[in-house]
Design a protein around this motif. Structure first.
Motif, PDB file in Angstrom:
ATOM      1  N   GLY A  78      -4.140  11.109  10.354  1.00 35.25           N
ATOM      2  CA  GLY A  78      -4.381  12.058  11.730  1.00 35.25           C
ATOM      3  C   GLY A  78      -5.338  11.418  12.823  1.00 35.25           C
ATOM      4  N   ALA A  79      -6.227  12.333  13.321  1.00 33.50           N
ATOM      5  CA  ALA A  79      -7.119  12.034  14.367  1.00 33.50           C
ATOM      6  C   ALA A  79      -8.203  11.288  13.937  1.00 33.50           C
ATOM      7  CB  ALA A  79      -7.431  13.084  15.162  1.00 33.50           C
ATOM      8  N   THR A  80      -8.484  11.139  12.556  1.00 34.14           N
ATOM      9  CA  THR A  80      -9.591  10.426  12.206  1.00 34.14           C
ATOM     10  C   THR A  80      -8.968   9.499  11.027  1.00 34.14           C
ATOM     11  OG1 THR A  80     -10.822  12.586  12.183  1.00 34.14           O
ATOM     12  CG2 THR A  80     -11.664  10.973  10.766  1.00 34.14           C
ATOM     13  N   GLY A  81      -9.530   8.333  11.269  1.00 28.69           N
ATOM     14  CA  GLY A  81      -9.164   7.095  10.566  1.00 28.69           C
ATOM     15  C   GLY A  81      -9.809   7.318   9.235  1.00 28.69           C
ATOM     16  N   GLY A  82      -9.623   6.329   8.237  1.00 29.62           N
ATOM     17  CA  GLY A  82     -10.180   6.073   6.850  1.00 29.62           C
ATOM     18  C   GLY A  82      -9.486   4.856   6.169  1.00 29.62           C
ATOM     19  N   THR A  83      -9.691   5.034   4.906  1.00 34.59           N
ATOM     20  CA  THR A  83      -9.027   3.596   4.128  1.00 34.59           C
ATOM     21  C   THR A  83      -7.996   4.055   2.817  1.00 34.59           C
ATOM     22  OG1 THR A  83     -10.724   3.939   2.368  1.00 34.59           O
ATOM     23  CG2 THR A  83     -11.259   2.544   4.313  1.00 34.59           C
ATOM     24  N   VAL A  84      -7.514   3.246   2.490  1.00 31.83           N
ATOM     25  CA  VAL A  84      -6.498   3.187   1.356  1.00 31.83           C
ATOM     26  C   VAL A  84      -7.172   2.126   0.302  1.00 31.83           C
ATOM     27  CG1 VAL A  84      -4.165   3.188   0.383  1.00 31.83           C
ATOM     28  CG2 VAL A  84      -4.383   4.240   2.620  1.00 31.83           C
ATOM     29  N   VAL A 141      -7.051   9.811   6.159  1.00 33.79           N
ATOM     30  CA  VAL A 141      -5.719   9.342   5.551  1.00 33.79           C
ATOM     31  C   VAL A 141      -5.246  10.359   4.353  1.00 33.79           C
ATOM     32  CG1 VAL A 141      -4.719   7.377   4.293  1.00 33.79           C
ATOM     33  CG2 VAL A 141      -6.512   7.074   6.101  1.00 33.79           C
ATOM     34  N   THR A 142      -3.955  10.341   4.328  1.00 33.98           N
ATOM     35  CA  THR A 142      -3.477  11.385   3.200  1.00 33.98           C
ATOM     36  C   THR A 142      -2.134  10.371   2.735  1.00 33.98           C
ATOM     37  OG1 THR A 142      -1.899  12.416   4.643  1.00 33.98           O
ATOM     38  CG2 THR A 142      -4.045  13.402   3.985  1.00 33.98           C
ATOM     39  N   LEU A 143      -1.742  10.629   1.587  1.00 31.56           N
ATOM     40  CA  LEU A 143      -0.646  10.139   0.779  1.00 31.56           C
ATOM     41  C   LEU A 143       0.404  11.069   0.475  1.00 31.56           C
ATOM     42  CD1 LEU A 143      -2.729   8.447  -2.000  1.00 31.56           C
ATOM     43  CD2 LEU A 143      -1.854   7.358   0.218  1.00 31.56           C
ATOM     44  N   PRO A 144       1.462  10.839   1.268  1.00 33.54           N
ATOM     45  CA  PRO A 144       2.694  11.742   1.372  1.00 33.54           C
ATOM     46  C   PRO A 144       3.341  11.634  -0.107  1.00 33.54           C
ATOM     47  CG  PRO A 144       2.719  10.027   3.113  1.00 33.54           C
ATOM     48  CD  PRO A 144       1.723   9.575   2.465  1.00 33.54           C
ATOM     49  N   ALA A 145       4.019  12.707  -0.394  1.00 32.35           N
ATOM     50  CA  ALA A 145       4.744  12.964  -1.648  1.00 32.35           C
ATOM     51  C   ALA A 145       5.845  11.864  -1.903  1.00 32.35           C
ATOM     52  CB  ALA A 145       5.583  14.266  -1.619  1.00 32.35           C
ATOM     53  N   THR A 146       6.339  11.210  -0.904  1.00 27.37           N
ATOM     54  CA  THR A 146       7.392  10.186  -0.804  1.00 27.37           C
ATOM     55  C   THR A 146       6.437   8.966  -0.886  1.00 27.37           C
ATOM     56  OG1 THR A 146       9.011  11.568   0.240  1.00 27.37           O
ATOM     57  CG2 THR A 146       9.263   9.033  -0.033  1.00 27.37           C
ATOM     58  N   THR A 147       6.198   8.237  -1.925  1.00 27.02           N
ATOM     59  CA  THR A 147       5.095   7.398  -2.104  1.00 27.02           C
ATOM     60  C   THR A 147       5.565   5.878  -1.495  1.00 27.02           C
ATOM     61  OG1 THR A 147       5.731   6.806  -3.866  1.00 27.02           O
ATOM     62  CG2 THR A 147       4.040   8.302  -4.054  1.00 27.02           C
ATOM     63  N   PHE A 155       0.778  -1.208   0.021  1.00 27.97           N
ATOM     64  CA  PHE A 155      -0.019   0.072   0.042  1.00 27.97           C
ATOM     65  C   PHE A 155       0.876   1.158  -0.114  1.00 27.97           C
ATOM     66  CE2 PHE A 155      -2.879  -3.059   1.433  1.00 27.97           C
ATOM     67  CZ  PHE A 155      -4.178  -2.989   0.890  1.00 27.97           C
ATOM     68  N   GLY A 156       2.148   1.157   0.200  1.00 26.91           N
ATOM     69  CA  GLY A 156       2.888   2.213   0.277  1.00 26.91           C
ATOM     70  C   GLY A 156       2.952   3.235   1.377  1.00 26.91           C
ATOM     71  N   ASN A 157       3.569   4.409   1.469  1.00 29.56           N
ATOM     72  CA  ASN A 157       3.478   5.299   2.612  1.00 29.56           C
ATOM     73  C   ASN A 157       2.268   5.994   2.718  1.00 29.56           C
ATOM     74  OD1 ASN A 157       6.284   4.457   3.078  1.00 29.56           O
ATOM     75  ND2 ASN A 157       6.885   6.427   1.874  1.00 29.56           N
ATOM     76  N   ILE A 158       1.739   6.065   4.017  1.00 32.07           N
ATOM     77  CA  ILE A 158       0.319   6.437   4.320  1.00 32.07           C
ATOM     78  C   ILE A 158       0.680   7.388   5.740  1.00 32.07           C
ATOM     79  CG2 ILE A 158      -1.878   5.966   5.050  1.00 32.07           C
ATOM     80  CD1 ILE A 158      -1.113   3.083   3.772  1.00 32.07           C
ATOM     81  N   ALA A 159       0.051   8.581   5.520  1.00 26.92           N
ATOM     82  CA  ALA A 159      -0.028   9.116   6.854  1.00 26.92           C
ATOM     83  C   ALA A 159      -1.501   9.384   7.414  1.00 26.92           C
ATOM     84  CB  ALA A 159       0.321  10.753   6.721  1.00 26.92           C
TER      85      ALA A 159
END
Length: 170
Positions: free
Chosen positions: A56-62, A76-82, A50-54
């Motif tokens: 915060g206080a709220t979960g989510g999905t990739v 969930v967010t996807l950092p620039a460094t994948t 799934f690569g790099n994932i960030a």
């Protein structure tokens, strides 16, 4: 002479009866054949990542589709460094021109980093449902949806038990 005529008539009658009996039966022959086809086989060429994932206080999905780019929901967010992003890939081999059915995992797979866990589920494939062996081979890719918890702990998460993809001739 009368006896000779009676004997001849009886002999002729027996010949006619024997001839009639031979027309009451007929025979034919057939051959038997069998064709052995190349057994179907599947081998993994690439693990799912799934690569790099960030988060915060709220979960989510990739969502990692079998083909295409991953998407996210929730916090969930996807950092620039994948990092390494890849759907699982398999090579299917067997009898050229045959089709095969694909069975994906029906349950979730747990990914762990120490005591911390996430789950991957809702597996998808390309091709979806059925594939065709062209020249005796086919590439099958598999994606899934990763559920990431709120404030998920940092770490490299790996499934302790691999998931299984099954193929069978149609």
């Amino acid at each position: 002479m009368k006896k000779l005529f009676t004997i001849a008539a009886c002999a002729f009658g027996l010949i006619l009866m024997a001839n009639t009996a031979s027309f009451a039966q007929a025979s034919a022959t057939a051959t038997a054949t069998a064709t052995i086809v190349t057994p179907i086989a599947i081998s993994k060429t690439t693990d799912m990542s799934f690569g790099n994932i960030a988060v915060g206080a709220t979960g989510g999905t990739v969502v990692l589709p079998a083909t295409g780019a991953r998407t996210v929901t929730g916090g969930v967010t996807l950092p620039a460094t994948t990092g390494t992003v890849a759907a699982a890939a398999f090579t299917v081999t067997g009898q050229s021109g045959y089709t095969y059915a694909i069975t994906l995992p029906g349950t979730s797979t747990t990914l762990s980093s120490g005591a911390n866990t996430m789950t991957a589920a809702t597996f998808t494939s390309s091709p979806s449902g059925t594939g065709t062996l062209t020249s005796g081979t086919s590439t099958l890719t598999v994606g899934a949806t990763l559920t990431v918890g709120a404030s998920q702990a940092a770490g490299t998460y790996t499934s302790a038990t691999p998931f299984t993809v099954t193929v069978n001739y149609n």
